[in-house]
Design an enzyme around this catalytic site. Structure first.
Site, PDB file in Angstrom:
ATOM      1  N   GLU A  29       0.969  -1.130  -0.083  1.00 54.07           N
ATOM      2  CA  GLU A  29       0.032  -0.120  -0.029  1.00 54.07           C
ATOM      3  C   GLU A  29       0.724   1.155  -0.123  1.00 54.07           C
ATOM      4  O   GLU A  29       2.136   1.099   0.404  1.00 54.07           O
ATOM      5  CB  GLU A  29      -0.783   0.154   1.113  1.00 54.07           C
ATOM      6  N   VAL A  39      -4.912   0.511   3.356  1.00 54.07           N
ATOM      7  CA  VAL A  39      -4.883  -1.216   3.070  1.00 54.07           C
ATOM      8  C   VAL A  39      -6.384  -1.409   2.608  1.00 54.07           C
ATOM      9  O   VAL A  39      -6.423  -2.410   1.584  1.00 54.07           O
ATOM     10  CB  VAL A  39      -5.116  -1.608   4.602  1.00 54.07           C
ATOM     11  N   ASP A  68     -15.462   5.375  15.616  1.00 59.11           N
ATOM     12  CA  ASP A  68     -14.434   5.561  14.372  1.00 59.11           C
ATOM     13  C   ASP A  68     -13.818   4.077  14.071  1.00 59.11           C
ATOM     14  O   ASP A  68     -12.966   3.635  14.721  1.00 59.11           O
ATOM     15  CB  ASP A  68     -13.484   6.526  14.686  1.00 59.11           C
ATOM     16  N   SER A  88     -12.015   1.865  11.217  1.00 59.57           N
ATOM     17  CA  SER A  88     -11.380   1.960   9.809  1.00 59.57           C
ATOM     18  C   SER A  88     -12.156   1.041   8.664  1.00 59.57           C
ATOM     19  O   SER A  88     -12.532   0.041   8.988  1.00 59.57           O
ATOM     20  CB  SER A  88     -10.002   1.292  10.041  1.00 59.57           C
ATOM     21  N   ALA A  89     -12.165   1.799   7.482  1.00 64.41           N
ATOM     22  CA  ALA A  89     -12.814   0.990   6.661  1.00 64.41           C
ATOM     23  C   ALA A  89     -11.955  -0.231   6.107  1.00 64.41           C
ATOM     24  O   ALA A  89     -12.318  -1.016   5.359  1.00 64.41           O
ATOM     25  CB  ALA A  89     -12.712   1.827   5.125  1.00 64.41           C
ATOM     26  N   ASP A  90     -10.532  -0.212   6.745  1.00 69.97           N
ATOM     27  CA  ASP A  90      -9.795  -1.752   6.457  1.00 69.97           C
ATOM     28  C   ASP A  90     -10.507  -2.724   7.034  1.00 69.97           C
ATOM     29  O   ASP A  90     -10.572  -3.812   6.214  1.00 69.97           O
ATOM     30  CB  ASP A  90      -8.314  -1.551   7.329  1.00 69.97           C
ATOM     31  N   LYS A 133      -2.944  -1.353  14.648  1.00 67.77           N
ATOM     32  CA  LYS A 133      -2.313  -0.273  15.302  1.00 67.77           C
ATOM     33  C   LYS A 133      -2.374  -0.270  16.762  1.00 67.77           C
ATOM     34  O   LYS A 133      -3.633  -0.260  17.160  1.00 67.77           O
ATOM     35  CB  LYS A 133      -2.197   0.867  14.606  1.00 67.77           C
TER      36      LYS A 133
HETATM   37  N1  PSU Z   1       0.550   0.557   8.507  1.00 68.34           N
HETATM   38  C1  PSU Z   1       1.681   1.325   8.933  1.00 68.34           C
HETATM   39  N2  PSU Z   1       1.256   2.837   8.810  1.00 68.34           N
HETATM   40  C2  PSU Z   1       0.421   3.271   8.087  1.00 68.34           C
HETATM   41  C3  PSU Z   1      -0.629   2.343   7.735  1.00 68.34           C
HETATM   42  C4  PSU Z   1      -0.302   0.868   7.737  1.00 68.34           C
HETATM   43  O1  PSU Z   1       2.688   0.868   9.640  1.00 68.34           O
HETATM   44  O2  PSU Z   1       0.216   4.425   8.154  1.00 68.34           O
HETATM   45  C5  PSU Z   1      -2.089   3.044   7.211  1.00 68.34           C
HETATM   46  C6  PSU Z   1      -2.559   1.876   6.141  1.00 68.34           C
HETATM   47  O3  PSU Z   1      -2.852   2.590   4.900  1.00 68.34           O
HETATM   48  C7  PSU Z   1      -3.950   1.755   6.857  1.00 68.34           C
HETATM   49  C8  PSU Z   1      -4.270   2.998   7.236  1.00 68.34           C
HETATM   50  O4  PSU Z   1      -4.923   1.320   6.022  1.00 68.34           O
HETATM   51  O5  PSU Z   1      -2.783   3.503   8.135  1.00 68.34           O
HETATM   52  C9  PSU Z   1      -5.414   3.178   8.371  1.00 68.34           C
HETATM   53  O6  PSU Z   1      -5.920   4.398   8.415  1.00 68.34           O
HETATM   54  P1  PSU Z   1      -7.489   4.784   9.145  1.00 68.34           P
HETATM   55  O7  PSU Z   1      -7.219   4.313  10.458  1.00 68.34           O
HETATM   56  O8  PSU Z   1      -7.721   6.178   8.799  1.00 68.34           O
HETATM   57  O9  PSU Z   1      -8.279   3.749   8.181  1.00 68.34           O
HETATM   58 MN    MN Z   2     -11.583   6.506  10.689  1.00 66.58          MN
END
Ligand code: PSU
Ligand code: MN
Length: 296
Positions: free
Chosen positions: A21, A102, A132, A134-136, A153
């Site tokens: 990604e 992702v 909140d 994530s769409a992941d 994370k």
């Molecule tokens: N893995 C990492 N660092 C990142 C990400 C993943 O080590 O920054 C990114 C990925 O692209 C993942 C995104 O999809 O963070 C998640 O963001 P959000 O919580 O806004 O969906």
């Molecule tokens: Mn979000």
């Protein structure tokens, strides 16, 4: 969709391919480590005998596999958008340049015929009452790919994220570990569904998912290498302060995850950044080994 020639050839001849990604490169890591890491991950995948396909959107076109200059463009341009699946249509209609998360990366990679993706940590359910999410997560529940990561994370609500994965039938494998890793940390106290000790064991479960006609991803969680793990005391302090700061500044939406990652790094003297890079490299290696095993 534009698929780079070497990626297309590999897909047509059934050679191993690993998708990467681009949001982690454009928004998750600071300069200059982002470009160095992007290049390094591609090199690791090549050295393991697989073809890398970094995914992004350039001038409104879906791109599978980037030239070096294009990767560099993504890491040096503050205008690059963070594109999740909901943004893809807007980006296409308006000819945007953007990095894919992702969620949007697996959406694209699966349609290109790629079976394996490597990343750092997936998104999940954030702490707090909003909620909140994530769409992941929903994308993992409907995309039959192998996603190699170091768990969700650590800034997230880990128990809630673990529950979400379970509810939506995403199989969580621990790679040479017995509990779900938590990104900068090897421990979360949360369960995995199965332990795998080799690429072949991962491939067996992936094949069984396909045989059953299941559509969800196989999440392969690999702990951060021991020497790069962030010590619990430092991690917890940096985390508490980073979460407070985000609340004070009312950071929300797509900005929240990048903000928290940058805060964590600043508040840990770069320890979390070093861990993030180490786990990205290690995950890319494991993903390439799995992609190679898939072809055998
Ligand atoms: N893995 C990492 N660092 C990142 C990400 C993943 O080590 O920054 C990114 C990925 O692209 C993942 C995104 O999809 O963070 C998640 O963001 P959000 O919580 O806004 O969906
Ligand atoms: Mn979000």
């Amino acid at each position: 969709m534009i698929i780079k020639a070497d990626v297309r050839t590999a897909l047509e001849t059934n050679r191993p391919v690993v998708a990467l990604e681009s949001t982690v490169i454009a928004h998750g890591l600071p300069r200059p480590q982002n470009l160095e890491t992007g290049n390094k991950l591609e090199r690791i995948i090549r050295e393991c005998g697989a073809v890398h396909a970094t995914i992004a959107m350039l001038a409104g076109e879906l791109r599978v596999g980037l030239e070096n200059s294009e990767l560099e463009f993504l890491t040096h341009n503050p205008e690059i958008k963070k594109l999740s699946v909901r943004d893809l249509a807007i980006a296409l209609a308006r000819h945007w340049n953007g990095a894919t998360t992702v969620a949007s990366t697996i959406w694209i990679a699966h349609r290109a015929g790629i079976k394996v993706l490597a990343t750092g940590g997936i998104g999940g359910v954030h702490r707090g009452s909003l909620p909140d999410v994530s769409a992941d997560l929903p994308e993992l529940s409907r995309t039959p790919m192998i996603v190699v990561c170091s768990g969700p994370k650590v800034v997230l609500d880990l128990p809630a994220t673990r529950e979400w994965l379970e509810t939506h039938s995403i199989t969580v494998a621990g790679y040479e570990c017995d509990e779900m890793p938590a990104f900068y940390s090897r421990a979360s106290g949360l369960p995995i569904d199965v332990r795998c000790d080799s690429p072949e064991e991962v491939v067996e479960i992936y094949r069984a998912q396909r045989e059953l006609g299941l559509n969800s991803a196989l999440l392969v969680t690999v702990p951060v290498p021991r020497e790069a793990e962030v010590q619990a005391k430092l991690l917890n302090r940096a985390l508490a302060d980073s979460l407070d700061q985000a609340e004070r500044e009312k950071i929300a939406g797509r900005d929240l995850t990048p903000f928290l990652l940058a805060q964590m790094s600043a508040r840990s003297d770069g320890a979390t950044l070093r861990a993030n890079i180490a786990l990205l490299e290690n995950n890319s290696r494991v993903a390439a080994q799995i992609a190679c095993a898939l072809g055998r």
